[in-house]
Design an enzyme around this catalytic site. Structure first.
Site, mmCIF file in Angstrom:
data_model
loop_
_atom_site.group_PDB
_atom_site.id
_atom_site.type_symbol
_atom_site.label_atom_id
_atom_site.label_comp_id
_atom_site.label_asym_id
_atom_site.label_seq_id
_atom_site.Cartn_x
_atom_site.Cartn_y
_atom_site.Cartn_z
ATOM 1 N N VAL A 105 1.001 -1.352 -0.102
ATOM 2 C CA VAL A 105 -0.303 -0.076 0.391
ATOM 3 C C VAL A 105 0.428 1.183 0.170
ATOM 4 O O VAL A 105 1.929 1.666 0.151
ATOM 5 C CB VAL A 105 -1.391 -0.051 1.211
ATOM 6 N N CYS A 106 0.369 1.740 -1.069
ATOM 7 C CA CYS A 106 1.263 3.489 -0.911
ATOM 8 C C CYS A 106 2.896 3.319 -0.628
ATOM 9 O O CYS A 106 3.479 2.174 -1.848
ATOM 10 C CB CYS A 106 1.092 4.033 0.025
ATOM 11 N N THR A 107 3.209 4.229 -0.047
ATOM 12 C CA THR A 107 4.919 3.907 -0.500
ATOM 13 C C THR A 107 5.308 2.766 0.190
ATOM 14 O O THR A 107 6.805 2.334 0.395
ATOM 15 C CB THR A 107 5.396 5.452 0.058
ATOM 16 N N THR A 125 1.946 3.003 -6.491
ATOM 17 C CA THR A 125 2.552 3.547 -5.642
ATOM 18 C C THR A 125 0.838 4.976 -5.580
ATOM 19 O O THR A 125 0.670 4.847 -6.122
ATOM 20 C CB THR A 125 3.869 3.860 -5.125
#
Lengths: 240, 240
Positions: A105-107, A125
């Site tokens: 998830v995300c970074t 990302t």
């Protein structure tokens, strides 16, 4: 889909300075996967704080984690401090190698990249870090959720909820995911249309980019070092 | 909208057995309201566990909370244990009386009802408890987010994210809410359409109702007792 009678060990990495909803959004889904154990692992078992101060406590330390069937990697500014932390990267590498599914998830994707796991993989990302995927050899895909074989990538922050439901369906079938969705009353009605760089008012996007500029610059330098270490050639367009 | 130079004290109630995303969804928004302090308050300052085991720690105990400008009430099964807890209900009543805004998520509305605060108010809550609003004298409105004067009600669980963005716009204007939405990359794409009783496959809804039946029955008995205490006459259709 994994046979329903196969028990699943699901684990999230928790670290200082994560963006809490990268973990707590998926938590709502992962903690409800039928026939599974879901736990949260930290470098130590001590509480940490998220980017905005929420105190979260791991269930156990990384060293005490069992072999995981599903590895969940959240992101947030705090990911940057782990990008060259070999103890954490080694744990990610080892767990990912044995996992049925990896969920970024995300970074969290940058951490997976630093662990050398994104080469040749379609990935996404957070929008502010999207251009960094190339440094890790990933194939950037500008979609909210990207599924590449046994990996699920969710873009920024709240995309983790959508990604976790996709993952739940991959693991236990669509009906199981729909049951969880009903429990969560997940029928979102965002009051504004400002959730992506493509839809946000330009002035708001410019201000948001400015706010994260220092962190983005730091992440770029780190990504460049890691690309060199991994022997990845980055096209000038990405590096520039 | 409150003048931007007026500092806001924002607080959430945290309790054992809440549904964590009732708090952590809004947290992502409330912790980013410009010119504000956001803290989480528990009966004591000790950590609690959510319904599924997530350990969360308050910033301070209720008794140490300042006067709040914004009071946020999450829900979850654990709300039931507080429905006749006069220490907590008194705190809610006192804070709500002085607050600019009250924000209820999920069965947090039942706690507000038990505190006697819903009489004559348009309100919503989780679908499994929706029929209980009448016991507290509320006017039930089957919408995801209901705004009644200075109150914002979000229906179940993840509706708290939509409600918090509405609240952010009420407090600090639309641009502030849009900025937060972009940070959160809140452009949801649920992979299935099963988030409400109206859209979920009937078999999944029936099973979900069955799963919460025991809790619903207990909540009905509690609501009946509280209606009697508050002197609220409930129509047979609601009581039945």
């Amino acid at each position: 889909m994994i046979p329903p009678d196969t028990h699943l060990e699901i684990g999230s990495l928790l670290f200082e300075g994560l963006d809490q909803i990268d973990l707590t959004g998926p938590f709502e889904v992962l903690s409800r996967i039928p026939n599974s154990t879901y736990r949260i692992y930290g470098k130590t078992a001590e509480p940490v704080r998220d980017m905005k101060g929420l105190r979260l406590t791991p269930d156990a330390a990384l060293a005490d984690a069992p072999h995981l069937d599903v590895l969940h990697m959240p992101g947030g500014f705090g990911q940057e401090a782990l990008m060259e932390d070999e103890a954490v990267l080694g744990w990610i590498r080892e767990q990912a190698a044995g996992a049925q599914s990896v969920f970024s998830v995300c970074t969290g994707a940058l951490l997976c990249g630093a662990a050398g796991l994104l080469q040749g993989r379609r990935a996404t990302t957070h929008w502010a870090s999207f251009h960094l995927l190339a440094f890790f050899g990933a194939i950037p895909v500008n979609e909210r959720v990207v599924v590449d074989r046994n990996w699920v990538f969710a873009a920024g922050v709240t995309a983790g909820i959508d990604g976790a439901l996709r993952l739940a369906a991959e693991l236990r079938g669509v009906a199981a995911a729909q049951t969880i969705q009903l429990h969560m009353v997940y029928a979102p009605e965002p009051p504004f249309n400002s959730g992506t760089p493509e839809t946000a008012p330009p002035a708001i996007l410019a201000e948001a980019r400015q706010e994260v500029q220092r962190m983005t610059t730091q992440r770029e330098a780190t990504a460049q070092r890691i690309a060199t270490r991994l022997g990845i050639l980055v096209a000038d367009s990405a590096a520039g």
